[in-house]
Design a protein around this motif. Sequence first.
Motif, PDB file in Angstrom:
ATOM      1  N   ARG A   1       0.803  -1.286   0.046  1.00 47.75           N
ATOM      2  CA  ARG A   1      -0.004   0.144   0.097  1.00 47.75           C
ATOM      3  C   ARG A   1       0.937   1.214  -0.212  1.00 47.75           C
ATOM      4  O   ARG A   1       0.613   2.168  -0.780  1.00 47.75           O
TER       5      ARG A   1
ATOM      6  N   TYR B   1       3.018   1.698  -3.501  1.00 49.24           N
ATOM      7  CA  TYR B   1       2.312   1.715  -4.685  1.00 49.24           C
ATOM      8  C   TYR B   1       1.060   2.875  -4.454  1.00 49.24           C
ATOM      9  O   TYR B   1       0.126   2.237  -4.755  1.00 49.24           O
ATOM     10  N   LYS B   2       1.388   3.847  -4.046  1.00 50.08           N
ATOM     11  CA  LYS B   2       0.312   4.921  -3.749  1.00 50.08           C
ATOM     12  C   LYS B   2      -0.373   5.414  -5.093  1.00 50.08           C
ATOM     13  O   LYS B   2      -1.489   5.705  -5.027  1.00 50.08           O
ATOM     14  N   ASN B   3       0.262   5.244  -6.257  1.00 50.96           N
ATOM     15  CA  ASN B   3      -0.142   5.910  -7.379  1.00 50.96           C
ATOM     16  C   ASN B   3      -1.115   4.774  -8.254  1.00 50.96           C
ATOM     17  O   ASN B   3      -1.070   4.863  -9.391  1.00 50.96           O
ATOM     18  N   THR B   4      -1.469   3.617  -7.659  1.00 50.83           N
ATOM     19  CA  THR B   4      -2.193   2.442  -8.293  1.00 50.83           C
ATOM     20  C   THR B   4      -3.509   2.874  -8.507  1.00 50.83           C
ATOM     21  O   THR B   4      -3.892   3.836  -7.830  1.00 50.83           O
ATOM     22  N   PRO B   5      -4.013   2.390  -9.397  1.00 51.04           N
ATOM     23  CA  PRO B   5      -5.562   2.537  -9.613  1.00 51.04           C
ATOM     24  C   PRO B   5      -6.243   2.595  -8.359  1.00 51.04           C
ATOM     25  O   PRO B   5      -6.151   1.661  -7.372  1.00 51.04           O
TER      26      PRO B   5
ATOM     27  N   GLN C   1      -6.210  -0.022  -4.729  1.00 49.39           N
ATOM     28  CA  GLN C   1      -6.120   0.451  -3.298  1.00 49.39           C
ATOM     29  C   GLN C   1      -7.301  -0.101  -2.399  1.00 49.39           C
ATOM     30  O   GLN C   1      -7.114  -0.232  -1.302  1.00 49.39           O
TER      31      GLN C   1
END
Length: 199
Positions: free
Chosen positions: A20, A23-27, A31
């Motif tokens: 989490r 990869y804060k910029n994942t879709p 999240q």
Amino acid sequence: MEQDRIKVLRAKIDYAETVRDNYKNTPPVLQEVNSCYLDTLNQEIEDLEKSYIADKNQRKYSRVKIQRPVHLKFSSAQYEGILDNISLGGFFVNGVFKQPKSNICKIDLKESARSLKHSIHAVGLIVRIFNSGIAIVFVGMKSKYYRNLKIELLTHATIPSVLRDEIAQQDIFEFDDDFVCNRNFTLNRDKLKKLLDRP
């Protein structure tokens, strides 16, 4: 074993939190899935830890066989049961109950229908459910009822000296003026006190 499962869950939670954070910029959908997964893991570990603590407490304290009526009052139901055994940490009550594990109840245990001298009023929590009844751990009670519990146990104990040692340790209880609570359960103390004062 519960301890092994707790370790596995902690490792999964650490990994899910790392994913989490990295990869804060994942879709947003990913999240949200990861958040739901974390919530599920955290809930399971909380349930397992409560169960493990309850098991540990049950093994730690000597059980005294006493058969006596006990009244249990839950938020949605009330029951009359027969106490099978009791210890400093909690008790087992015979009967058929429809309440789920982790439900909180008010406990009313009288010495007899006529005598209130050594009655015990407390707040408890269901930690085990069996076909024959339920195991309840003491979460909180007023000091005078804690004294009555000690008297009850020592009066009926097969080996009182063992119980005296257990009572002297008092390692699961915290004392706050006229209130005694189980340090293994993080219930709001003000709420517990209100439950104890409410008829």
